[in-house]
Scaffold this motif. Sequence first.
Motif, PDB file in Angstrom:
ATOM      1  N   ALA A  84      -3.396  -6.080  10.300  1.00 27.53           N
ATOM      2  CA  ALA A  84      -4.685  -5.907   9.627  1.00 27.53           C
ATOM      3  C   ALA A  84      -4.482  -5.422   8.193  1.00 27.53           C
ATOM      4  CB  ALA A  84      -5.547  -4.917  10.401  1.00 27.53           C
ATOM      5  N   ILE A  85      -3.510  -4.545   7.986  1.00 28.78           N
ATOM      6  CA  ILE A  85      -3.225  -4.060   6.632  1.00 28.78           C
ATOM      7  C   ILE A  85      -2.693  -5.203   5.773  1.00 28.78           C
ATOM      8  CG2 ILE A  85      -1.672  -2.592   5.286  1.00 28.78           C
ATOM      9  CD1 ILE A  85      -2.016  -0.468   7.429  1.00 28.78           C
ATOM     10  N   ARG A  86      -1.822  -6.023   6.349  1.00 31.23           N
ATOM     11  CA  ARG A  86      -1.287  -7.164   5.591  1.00 31.23           C
ATOM     12  C   ARG A  86      -2.399  -8.139   5.214  1.00 31.23           C
ATOM     13  NH1 ARG A  86       2.811  -7.251   9.756  1.00 31.23           N
ATOM     14  NH2 ARG A  86       4.608  -6.133   8.987  1.00 31.23           N
ATOM     15  N   LYS A  87      -3.313  -8.393   6.153  1.00 38.47           N
ATOM     16  CA  LYS A  87      -4.388  -9.353   5.903  1.00 38.47           C
ATOM     17  C   LYS A  87      -5.359  -8.860   4.844  1.00 38.47           C
ATOM     18  CE  LYS A  87      -4.749 -12.219   9.961  1.00 38.47           C
ATOM     19  NZ  LYS A  87      -5.613 -12.689  11.037  1.00 38.47           N
ATOM     20  N   LYS A  88      -5.614  -7.555   4.839  1.00 38.07           N
ATOM     21  CA  LYS A  88      -6.529  -7.004   3.840  1.00 38.07           C
ATOM     22  C   LYS A  88      -6.019  -7.267   2.440  1.00 38.07           C
ATOM     23  CE  LYS A  88      -8.962  -3.217   6.062  1.00 38.07           C
ATOM     24  NZ  LYS A  88      -9.125  -1.763   6.121  1.00 38.07           N
ATOM     25  N   GLY A  89      -4.708  -7.190   2.284  1.00 41.44           N
ATOM     26  CA  GLY A  89      -4.123  -7.454   0.981  1.00 41.44           C
ATOM     27  C   GLY A  89      -4.413  -6.370  -0.037  1.00 41.44           C
ATOM     28  N   ALA A  94      -0.723  -2.472   1.138  1.00 36.85           N
ATOM     29  CA  ALA A  94       0.488  -3.281   1.016  1.00 36.85           C
ATOM     30  C   ALA A  94       1.667  -2.426   0.566  1.00 36.85           C
ATOM     31  CB  ALA A  94       0.257  -4.422   0.034  1.00 36.85           C
ATOM     32  N   LEU A  95       1.415  -1.488  -0.359  1.00 41.05           N
ATOM     33  CA  LEU A  95       2.488  -0.609  -0.818  1.00 41.05           C
ATOM     34  C   LEU A  95       2.967   0.304   0.299  1.00 41.05           C
ATOM     35  CD1 LEU A  95       1.295   0.428  -4.389  1.00 41.05           C
ATOM     36  CD2 LEU A  95       3.234  -1.026  -3.795  1.00 41.05           C
TER      37      LEU A  95
END
Length: 138
Positions: A84-89, A94-95
């Motif tokens: 979910a964190i990756r998809k949010k961008g 991301a960091l």
Amino acid sequence: MTSERTKNLRELEAALGLLKLSGFQMNRYCTGKQMRKTRLQTCVLNRIFEISRFPSSKTIVDLALLINVHPKSIQKWFQNTRQAIRKKGSTKGALLLAESEEHSAVDIPLPILADIVEIERRTVSKFGLERVFLQDSN
């Protein structure tokens, strides 16, 4: 006070050790049905996620015993949350994820896990978010 804490820690480790020796009995957990996690369980998982995006298998097993959730469910929760964190961008997400991907699985000591569960239990019950700490799944 230190000796009392040491005694409590040993009792906790002994209890978890006995549960591990007896093995996870799959009938303890609700099988075949997808169960929603309680607010307490979700709060604890979020707190652990802040500490480590990739908990070790030992940490997952200990956490499963402490919050009464199947270890595979915990592992899937971490996978889904990272995705979910990756998809949010989002830049911040991301960091944070990039920093944690550099590290391998992190083993969180049992006393820290127990303290996190206790703190979250107090927080959840203090604000009236949940009346029951651990529900028996029988």
